[in-house]
Design an enzyme around this catalytic site. Structure first.
Site, mmCIF file in Angstrom:
data_model
loop_
_atom_site.group_PDB
_atom_site.id
_atom_site.type_symbol
_atom_site.label_atom_id
_atom_site.label_comp_id
_atom_site.label_asym_id
_atom_site.label_seq_id
_atom_site.Cartn_x
_atom_site.Cartn_y
_atom_site.Cartn_z
ATOM 1 N N GLY A 169 -28.420 3.804 3.093
ATOM 2 C CA GLY A 169 -28.734 3.056 1.867
ATOM 3 C C GLY A 169 -30.210 3.121 1.505
ATOM 4 N N ARG A 177 -17.530 5.575 4.206
ATOM 5 C CA ARG A 177 -17.841 6.461 3.077
ATOM 6 C C ARG A 177 -18.826 7.558 3.454
ATOM 7 N NH1 ARG A 177 -17.495 1.356 0.789
ATOM 8 N NH2 ARG A 177 -19.668 0.952 1.298
ATOM 9 N N SER A 178 -19.868 7.211 4.208
ATOM 10 C CA SER A 178 -20.891 8.208 4.562
ATOM 11 C C SER A 178 -20.740 8.710 5.996
ATOM 12 C CB SER A 178 -22.294 7.606 4.411
ATOM 13 O OG SER A 178 -22.545 7.243 3.087
ATOM 14 N N CYS A 197 -37.215 -10.296 -0.036
ATOM 15 C CA CYS A 197 -38.470 -9.590 -0.336
ATOM 16 C C CYS A 197 -39.476 -10.456 -1.098
ATOM 17 C CB CYS A 197 -38.174 -8.322 -1.139
ATOM 18 S SG CYS A 197 -36.957 -8.553 -2.442
ATOM 19 N N GLN A 221 -39.811 -8.568 -10.802
ATOM 20 C CA GLN A 221 -39.219 -7.801 -9.702
ATOM 21 C C GLN A 221 -38.735 -6.419 -10.144
ATOM 22 O OE1 GLN A 221 -37.583 -11.910 -7.755
ATOM 23 N NE2 GLN A 221 -36.585 -10.068 -6.996
ATOM 24 N N SER A 255 -35.759 -1.398 -7.816
ATOM 25 C CA SER A 255 -35.348 -0.928 -6.479
ATOM 26 C C SER A 255 -34.752 -2.065 -5.654
ATOM 27 C CB SER A 255 -36.531 -0.297 -5.732
ATOM 28 O OG SER A 255 -37.572 -1.236 -5.581
ATOM 29 N N LYS A 257 -33.141 -18.806 -3.011
ATOM 30 C CA LYS A 257 -33.580 -18.160 -1.764
ATOM 31 C C LYS A 257 -35.082 -18.361 -1.584
ATOM 32 C CE LYS A 257 -30.159 -14.379 -1.865
ATOM 33 N NZ LYS A 257 -29.952 -12.973 -2.228
ATOM 34 N N ARG A 266 -36.284 -9.790 -13.520
ATOM 35 C CA ARG A 266 -36.231 -8.331 -13.291
ATOM 36 C C ARG A 266 -36.989 -7.652 -14.423
ATOM 37 N NH1 ARG A 266 -34.725 -6.628 -8.632
ATOM 38 N NH2 ARG A 266 -32.697 -7.616 -8.758
ATOM 39 N N HIS A 319 -42.667 -5.468 -6.173
ATOM 40 C CA HIS A 319 -42.539 -6.743 -6.885
ATOM 41 C C HIS A 319 -43.932 -7.348 -7.116
ATOM 42 C CE1 HIS A 319 -38.343 -6.435 -6.287
ATOM 43 N NE2 HIS A 319 -38.119 -7.427 -5.443
ATOM 44 N N ASN A 375 -41.589 -3.897 -2.269
ATOM 45 C CA ASN A 375 -40.447 -4.744 -1.911
ATOM 46 C C ASN A 375 -39.487 -4.090 -0.933
ATOM 47 O OD1 ASN A 375 -40.097 -3.177 -4.452
ATOM 48 N ND2 ASN A 375 -37.971 -3.830 -4.271
HETATM 49 P P1 NAP Z 1 -27.370 0.333 -0.690
HETATM 50 O O1 NAP Z 1 -28.329 1.377 -1.130
HETATM 51 O O2 NAP Z 1 -26.130 0.101 -1.477
HETATM 52 O O3 NAP Z 1 -26.923 0.693 0.849
HETATM 53 C C1 NAP Z 1 -25.945 -0.023 1.524
HETATM 54 C C2 NAP Z 1 -25.822 0.520 2.941
HETATM 55 O O4 NAP Z 1 -24.898 -0.296 3.671
HETATM 56 C C3 NAP Z 1 -25.264 1.943 3.010
HETATM 57 O O5 NAP Z 1 -25.818 2.602 4.110
HETATM 58 C C4 NAP Z 1 -23.768 1.689 3.223
HETATM 59 O O6 NAP Z 1 -23.106 2.777 3.827
HETATM 60 C C5 NAP Z 1 -23.854 0.533 4.185
HETATM 61 N N1 NAP Z 1 -22.622 -0.233 4.234
HETATM 62 C C6 NAP Z 1 -21.989 -0.851 3.231
HETATM 63 N N2 NAP Z 1 -20.856 -1.443 3.687
HETATM 64 C C7 NAP Z 1 -20.804 -1.178 5.005
HETATM 65 C C8 NAP Z 1 -19.894 -1.484 6.040
HETATM 66 N N3 NAP Z 1 -18.796 -2.206 5.804
HETATM 67 N N4 NAP Z 1 -20.148 -1.042 7.282
HETATM 68 C C9 NAP Z 1 -21.257 -0.308 7.534
HETATM 69 N N5 NAP Z 1 -22.175 0.018 6.605
HETATM 70 C C10 NAP Z 1 -21.939 -0.410 5.368
HETATM 71 O O7 NAP Z 1 -28.062 -1.073 -0.579
HETATM 72 P P2 NAP Z 1 -29.592 -1.402 -0.195
HETATM 73 O O8 NAP Z 1 -30.378 -1.548 -1.432
HETATM 74 O O9 NAP Z 1 -30.045 -0.489 0.888
HETATM 75 O O10 NAP Z 1 -29.397 -2.872 0.399
HETATM 76 C C11 NAP Z 1 -28.610 -3.108 1.545
HETATM 77 C C12 NAP Z 1 -28.667 -4.583 1.913
HETATM 78 O O11 NAP Z 1 -29.987 -4.872 2.390
HETATM 79 C C13 NAP Z 1 -28.443 -5.548 0.745
HETATM 80 O O12 NAP Z 1 -27.067 -5.785 0.539
HETATM 81 C C14 NAP Z 1 -29.188 -6.758 1.193
HETATM 82 O O13 NAP Z 1 -28.367 -7.578 2.011
HETATM 83 C C15 NAP Z 1 -30.323 -6.181 1.993
HETATM 84 N N6 NAP Z 1 -31.563 -6.151 1.180
HETATM 85 C C16 NAP Z 1 -32.502 -7.023 1.510
HETATM 86 C C17 NAP Z 1 -33.659 -7.071 0.782
HETATM 87 C C18 NAP Z 1 -34.665 -8.088 1.122
HETATM 88 O O14 NAP Z 1 -35.125 -8.723 0.197
HETATM 89 N N7 NAP Z 1 -35.019 -8.279 2.384
HETATM 90 C C19 NAP Z 1 -33.878 -6.205 -0.274
HETATM 91 C C20 NAP Z 1 -32.912 -5.286 -0.597
HETATM 92 C C21 NAP Z 1 -31.740 -5.273 0.156
HETATM 93 P P3 NAP Z 1 -22.388 3.914 2.936
HETATM 94 O O15 NAP Z 1 -23.435 4.963 2.635
HETATM 95 O O16 NAP Z 1 -21.323 4.434 3.844
HETATM 96 O O17 NAP Z 1 -21.840 3.270 1.711
HETATM 97 O O1 3JN Z 2 -33.156 -8.218 -6.221
HETATM 98 C C1 3JN Z 2 -34.125 -8.062 -5.453
HETATM 99 O O2 3JN Z 2 -35.224 -7.689 -5.856
HETATM 100 C C2 3JN Z 2 -33.959 -8.348 -4.010
HETATM 101 C C3 3JN Z 2 -32.539 -8.281 -3.596
HETATM 102 C C4 3JN Z 2 -32.128 -8.642 -2.408
HETATM 103 C C5 3JN Z 2 -30.713 -8.647 -2.063
HETATM 104 C C6 3JN Z 2 -29.832 -7.795 -2.726
HETATM 105 C C7 3JN Z 2 -28.478 -7.830 -2.432
HETATM 106 C C8 3JN Z 2 -27.986 -8.721 -1.509
HETATM 107 C C9 3JN Z 2 -30.228 -9.522 -1.091
HETATM 108 C C10 3JN Z 2 -31.199 -10.363 -0.319
HETATM 109 O O3 3JN Z 2 -31.886 -9.792 0.519
HETATM 110 O O4 3JN Z 2 -31.282 -11.568 -0.526
HETATM 111 C C11 3JN Z 2 -28.866 -9.574 -0.830
HETATM 112 C C12 3JN Z 2 -28.292 -10.541 0.144
HETATM 113 O O5 3JN Z 2 -28.185 -10.187 1.309
HETATM 114 O O6 3JN Z 2 -27.951 -11.660 -0.261
#
Ligand code: NAP
Ligand code: 3JN
Length: 333
Positions: free
Chosen positions: A13, A40-41, A131, A158, A161, A209, A231, A238, A311
């Site tokens: 991801g 999927r991957s 973030c 924000q 990305s 949050k 956004r 951000h 971010n």
């Molecule tokens: P993304 O680009 O959609 O990537 C999602 C990743 O999770 C992919 O590697 C996907 O694998 C994998 N995945 C989904 N379902 C799964 C499952 N059931 N088992 C194993 N792997 C699975 O999303 P992203 O932007 O990287 O964000 C991912 C998550 O990180 C968010 O949902 C959020 O909780 C967290 N996040 C946190 C922050 C923060 O503020 N700290 C910011 C952004 C995101 P595939 O390639 O196989 O689909």
């Molecule tokens: O929108 C942003 O700029 C940050 C997004 C964070 C995010 C996206 C999808 C799911 C989160 C998060 O880290 O709070 C989640 C989630 O895990 O709730």
């Protein structure tokens, strides 16, 4: 020196790929890496550390026999809810990027520059904050320690990305006149005061949050905090306008000096020469950039400041890897 077995869950991801980049840069003492994705991957080849890895499908038994010590999760809340306890039960420390565990009182919510001591009471799962919260508290902590924060007003700008690849594509395609798929309205040439879902009280989940996570990380459960999260049509990093009121009076030069010396902060504040933090400059860095620091003349002891960070790096991947580094350095793992 001990070497660790490390899993990256969600390695394919947007955040997961940044995890791999940050891990390549930091060179932790690692014996083996295991890269997990969904079905999927699974099977996809990933170039990492000069080697070819294959994405492993995450299942309830996929971690068996791998003796995983550290698991870095960024695969969404439902995956974390189900799989973090399974990894933890099998002996790993999970550092989770989702919101699934952040407000659980049994789970430390950590920004290493702010509350590293909270790592000591972990029970197998550690949460990485949102973030927008991370970059804010890095700047706020040294000011809270010195002057006592009374109230915070957050207004965020924000980048797309933060909404993953789908958010990024909405901005790219919007520039060509195509309609959005991820956001409720076009993001190109627009600002959307809507991040995550709306709650009954009129706030969005992203705003909630920021409010609740700030209180937990600063250890100030009754702190007055409000937020509006927006956004904007920026690809990465951000920006935040932060208005802070303090309990005690301050000298502005001293306050700026405290920020200049604060861990993880870079002060960029020379308005006469048009120097202030910019999203395009913060991208690719792990520091939090702070500028436009000025007295809020509408209250007794207040300031306004402009706080910018990458971010996906400091707001997600780098903070989680810094947590792992801190635990290794301090013998917590
Ligand atoms: P993304 O680009 O959609 O990537 C999602 C990743 O999770 C992919 O590697 C996907 O694998 C994998 N995945 C989904 N379902 C799964 C499952 N059931 N088992 C194993 N792997 C699975 O999303 P992203 O932007 O990287 O964000 C991912 C998550 O990180 C968010 O949902 C959020 O909780 C967290 N996040 C946190 C922050 C923060 O503020 N700290 C910011 C952004 C995101 P595939 O390639 O196989 O689909
Ligand atoms: O929108 C942003 O700029 C940050 C997004 C964070 C995010 C996206 C999808 C799911 C989160 C998060 O880290 O709070 C989640 C989630 O895990 O709730």
């Amino acid at each position: 020196m001990k070497k660790y077995n490390v899993a990256v869950v969600g390695a394919t991801g947007m955040v997961g790929r940044t995890f791999l980049k940050v891990l390549e840069e930091k060179q932790l003492p690692v014996e083996n890496y295991y890269l997990f994705s969904s079905y999927r991957s699974a099977g996809k080849k990933i170039e990492f550390m000069g080697k070819e890895y294959t994405a492993i499908e995450l299942t309830e038994t996929a971690m068996d026999g791998k003796n995983i010590d550290i698991a870095l999760f960024s695969a969404g809340g439902s995956t974390s809810e189900k799989f973090a306890p399974i990894f933890a039960k099998k002996g790993a420390v999970v550092i989770d990027n989702s919101s699934a565990w952040r407000m659980n009182p049994e789970v430390p919510l950590v920004v290493p520059e702010v509350n590293p001591d909270d790592l000591k009471w972990h029970k197998g799962i550690i949460a990485n904050p949102n973030c927008s919260t991370i970059q804010a508290v890095v700047a706020l902590k040294p000011l809270d320690d010195k002057y006592g924060i009374k109230r915070i007003v957050y207004s965020t700008y924000q980048a797309v990305s933060g909404a993953g690849l789908a958010g990024w594509m909405d901005l790219e395609e919007g520039q060509k006149g195509n309609p959005p798929k991820k956001f409720a309205h076009p993001i190109y040439n627009n600002c959307l005061p809507h991040i995550d879902v709306f709650l009954e009280n009129g706030y969005t989940k992203e705003e909630e949050k920021m409010i609740k996570e700030t209180r937990k990380i600063l250890g100030r459960p009754d702190l007055k905090v409000t937020a509006t999260t927006v956004r904007v049509p920026v690809f990465n990093s951000h920006s935040e306008s932060i208005n802070v009121e303090f309990e005690r009076p301050f000298d502005l030069a001293e306050l700026k000096d405290i920020l200049t010396k604060a861990p993880g902060v870079v002060v960029e504040d020379d308005p006469a020469n048009n120097v202030y933090p910019l999203a395009i400059n913060a991208t690719g860095h792990d520091e939090v950039f702070v500028g436009r620091i000025r007295r809020d003349e509408s209250v007794d002891n207040g300031i306004n400041m402009w706080v910018v960070a990458d971010n996906i790096r400091k707001g997600a991947a780098s903070n989680a890897v810094q947590i792992a580094e801190t635990m290794i350095k301090n013998g917590i793992i």
